[in-house]
Scaffold this active site. Structure first.
Site, PDB file in Angstrom:
ATOM      1  N   ARG A 102       0.836  -1.216   0.000  1.00  0.00           N
ATOM      2  CA  ARG A 102       0.000   0.000   0.000  1.00  0.00           C
ATOM      3  C   ARG A 102       0.866   1.259   0.000  1.00  0.00           C
ATOM      4  NH1 ARG A 102      -3.630  -0.737   5.027  1.00  0.00           N
ATOM      5  NH2 ARG A 102      -1.635  -1.542   5.711  1.00  0.00           N
ATOM      6  N   ASN A 115      -6.152  -2.917   1.675  1.00  0.00           N
ATOM      7  CA  ASN A 115      -6.092  -4.361   1.821  1.00  0.00           C
ATOM      8  C   ASN A 115      -7.515  -4.897   1.930  1.00  0.00           C
ATOM      9  OD1 ASN A 115      -3.302  -4.463   1.882  1.00  0.00           O
ATOM     10  ND2 ASN A 115      -3.163  -4.535   4.113  1.00  0.00           N
TER      11      ASN A 115
END
Length: 95
Positions: free
Chosen positions: A20, A38
């Site tokens: 990320r 996620n």
């Protein structure tokens, strides 16, 4: 050049490896808007808006991922841009 939007689902070893953070930095470098998160199934979802050429560059970077990741699949869905996104950020979706 007109902005477009792409929704991306990345599978493989992409959680717990700074994917990320990597995604956010690449998006900010390309001046894209959107988010990364996620998902409970172990994948990462990315929604990004920008010019088609910048998004294609972004996709190439996501296919490689950060050094500790192992990207096994990248699914994309292209669509018209929306005006909702103001910056690129990490979104937290509760499992």
């Amino acid at each position: 050049m007109k902005d477009v939007r792409v929704e991306i689902q990345v599978s493989g070893r992409v959680q717990g490896v700074a994917f990320r953070h990597f995604t956010t930095l690449r998006a900010q470098e390309l001046e894209l808007k959107g988010w990364v998160a996620n998902l409970a199934d172990g994948t990462v979802k990315v929604v990004a808006q920008g010019t088609k050429d910048k998004l294609e560059t972004f996709l190439q970077q996501l296919r490689k991922g950060p050094s500790r990741s192992r990207v096994e699949g990248v699914e994309t869905c292209w669509m018209d841009s929306t005006a909702k996104e103001e910056a690129f950020r990490i979104r937290f979706i509760p499992f």
